[in-house]
Enzyme design. Structure first.
Site, PDB file in Angstrom:
ATOM      1  N   LYS A  14       0.840  -1.199   0.000  1.00 30.17           N
ATOM      2  CA  LYS A  14       0.000   0.000   0.000  1.00 30.17           C
ATOM      3  C   LYS A  14       0.882   1.260   0.000  1.00 30.17           C
ATOM      4  O   LYS A  14       2.099   1.170   0.241  1.00 30.17           O
ATOM      5  CB  LYS A  14      -0.921  -0.045   1.236  1.00 30.17           C
ATOM      6  N   TYR A  54     -12.483  -3.215  -3.504  1.00 29.23           N
ATOM      7  CA  TYR A  54     -13.042  -3.637  -2.213  1.00 29.23           C
ATOM      8  C   TYR A  54     -14.464  -4.172  -2.329  1.00 29.23           C
ATOM      9  O   TYR A  54     -14.922  -4.880  -1.433  1.00 29.23           O
ATOM     10  CB  TYR A  54     -12.958  -2.498  -1.186  1.00 29.23           C
ATOM     11  N   ASN A 156      -1.922  -0.197   7.242  1.00 24.93           N
ATOM     12  CA  ASN A 156      -1.385  -1.521   7.573  1.00 24.93           C
ATOM     13  C   ASN A 156      -0.490  -2.112   6.478  1.00 24.93           C
ATOM     14  O   ASN A 156      -0.314  -3.319   6.400  1.00 24.93           O
ATOM     15  CB  ASN A 156      -2.516  -2.476   7.966  1.00 24.93           C
ATOM     16  N   HIS A 159      -1.942  -5.194   1.342  1.00 23.18           N
ATOM     17  CA  HIS A 159      -3.202  -5.897   1.131  1.00 23.18           C
ATOM     18  C   HIS A 159      -2.886  -7.314   0.697  1.00 23.18           C
ATOM     19  O   HIS A 159      -1.955  -7.533  -0.082  1.00 23.18           O
ATOM     20  CB  HIS A 159      -4.047  -5.230   0.034  1.00 23.18           C
ATOM     21  N   GLU A 170      -9.567 -10.600  -7.578  1.00 17.96           N
ATOM     22  CA  GLU A 170      -8.643  -9.473  -7.421  1.00 17.96           C
ATOM     23  C   GLU A 170      -7.518  -9.513  -8.463  1.00 17.96           C
ATOM     24  O   GLU A 170      -7.099  -8.470  -8.966  1.00 17.96           O
ATOM     25  CB  GLU A 170      -8.060  -9.473  -6.005  1.00 17.96           C
TER      26      GLU A 170
HETATM   27  P1  GDP Z   1      -7.758  -7.235   5.342  1.00 21.20           P
HETATM   28  O1  GDP Z   1      -8.162  -8.236   4.315  1.00 21.20           O
HETATM   29  O2  GDP Z   1      -6.891  -7.800   6.419  1.00 21.20           O
HETATM   30  O3  GDP Z   1      -7.177  -5.960   4.780  1.00 21.20           O
HETATM   31  O4  GDP Z   1      -9.095  -6.799   6.079  1.00 21.20           O
HETATM   32  P2  GDP Z   1     -10.596  -6.622   5.527  1.00 21.20           P
HETATM   33  O5  GDP Z   1     -10.719  -7.118   4.129  1.00 21.20           O
HETATM   34  O6  GDP Z   1     -11.499  -7.184   6.561  1.00 21.20           O
HETATM   35  O7  GDP Z   1     -10.770  -5.051   5.561  1.00 21.20           O
HETATM   36  C1  GDP Z   1     -10.287  -4.244   4.534  1.00 21.20           C
HETATM   37  C2  GDP Z   1      -9.957  -2.900   5.113  1.00 21.20           C
HETATM   38  O8  GDP Z   1     -11.117  -2.359   5.766  1.00 21.20           O
HETATM   39  C3  GDP Z   1      -8.868  -2.907   6.186  1.00 21.20           C
HETATM   40  O9  GDP Z   1      -7.561  -2.865   5.631  1.00 21.20           O
HETATM   41  C4  GDP Z   1      -9.241  -1.676   6.991  1.00 21.20           C
HETATM   42  O10 GDP Z   1      -8.746  -0.519   6.344  1.00 21.20           O
HETATM   43  C5  GDP Z   1     -10.764  -1.637   6.927  1.00 21.20           C
HETATM   44  N1  GDP Z   1     -11.329  -2.270   8.117  1.00 21.20           N
HETATM   45  C6  GDP Z   1     -11.670  -3.562   8.282  1.00 21.20           C
HETATM   46  N2  GDP Z   1     -12.164  -3.781   9.512  1.00 21.20           N
HETATM   47  C7  GDP Z   1     -12.130  -2.603  10.153  1.00 21.20           C
HETATM   48  C8  GDP Z   1     -12.522  -2.149  11.491  1.00 21.20           C
HETATM   49  O11 GDP Z   1     -12.985  -2.935  12.344  1.00 21.20           O
HETATM   50  N3  GDP Z   1     -12.344  -0.817  11.778  1.00 21.20           N
HETATM   51  C9  GDP Z   1     -11.824   0.055  10.851  1.00 21.20           C
HETATM   52  N4  GDP Z   1     -11.669   1.332  11.208  1.00 21.20           N
HETATM   53  N5  GDP Z   1     -11.455  -0.312   9.611  1.00 21.20           N
HETATM   54  C10 GDP Z   1     -11.605  -1.617   9.268  1.00 21.20           C
HETATM   55 MG    MG Z   2      -9.664  -8.321   2.886  1.00 18.84          MG
END
Ligand code: GDP
Ligand code: MG
Length: 201
Positions: A14, A54, A156, A159, A170
């Protein structure tokens, strides 16, 4: 070679990973475990491309909203809304700003259990609670609490696709078929050959 060795997953360094000069360190982790890099490019994504990324899974809005509400509850806090879709609308807007703020490095990694292995090396979504030894656990200190207060996406670094189905969608979203390179890597013989009969002279 067994079909296990052909699993593919999408990884993206990222904008914060690029700016923190961690591209090499991140690639090293996936490379060292034995995965094979089969595509890569640097791009500055448009907000629309990020929104589409997303929402490739039509359930993502609901699932992420519910997950976020549960995360608030776990911290003993009230979520800003009890409607998962309202919560996700804010998260998505923040993600579009974050992910289009500068160049990202998109990659496709191939190998046995590629999706799960990459998720393990990458670590949990929230850096504060990601395991030590994972990329997110070792190289960044952000939290949902801090990013929510500041009204931005959690930073973070990486991705990584969450499932094989997500990876398929994706990879198609980020790469044309002709950008994926089919080739043999010497290392694969050691990882996957059944008889290891090519070593002794
Ligand atoms: P990843 O696959 O580990 O990146 O996680 P996800 O696909 O569940 O979520 C995608 C993105 O959504 C994450 O990188 C975060 O930026 C955001 N996100 C997901 N869960 C949360 C949450 O509980 N709080 C907040 N603030 N952002 C979240
Ligand atoms: Mg994800």
């Amino acid at each position: 070679m067994s079909d296990f060795a052909k699993e593919r997953t999408l990884v993206m360094v990222k904008p914060d990973g690029v700016q923190r000069s961690l591209i090499g360190e991140i690639i090293k982790r996936y490379e060292s475990i034995g995965l094979k890099l089969v595509a890569t490019k640097m791009v500055v994504p448009t907000p629309e491309h990020i929104e589409a990324h997303y929402t490739l899974d039509p359930e993502w809005r609901r699932i992420t909203g519910e997950k976020t509400i549960a995360a608030y509850k776990k911290r003993g806090k009230e979520a800003p809304s009890d409607d998962p879709l309202e919560i996700t609308a804010v998260i998505l807007k923040n993600l579009m700003t974050y992910m289009s703020s500068g160049p990202v490095v998109a990659m496709v990694w191939q190998g046995a259990h590629a999706v799960e292995i990459v998720r393990k090396i990458t670590g949990g979504t929230e850096p504060l609670t990601s395991d030590v030894g994972s990329i997110r656990g070792d190289y960044v200190l952000d939290s949902y609490q801090m990013s929510d207060v500041d009204g931005r996406a959690v930073r973070n670094l990486v991705h990584a696709s969450g499932s094989v189905e997500e990876a398929d969608m994706e990879i198609k979203h980020w790469f044309d078929t002709n950008e994926l390179v089919d080739y043999r890597l010497i290392n694969e013989a050691m990882l996957y050959d059944v008889n290891l009969d090519g070593i002794k002279e």
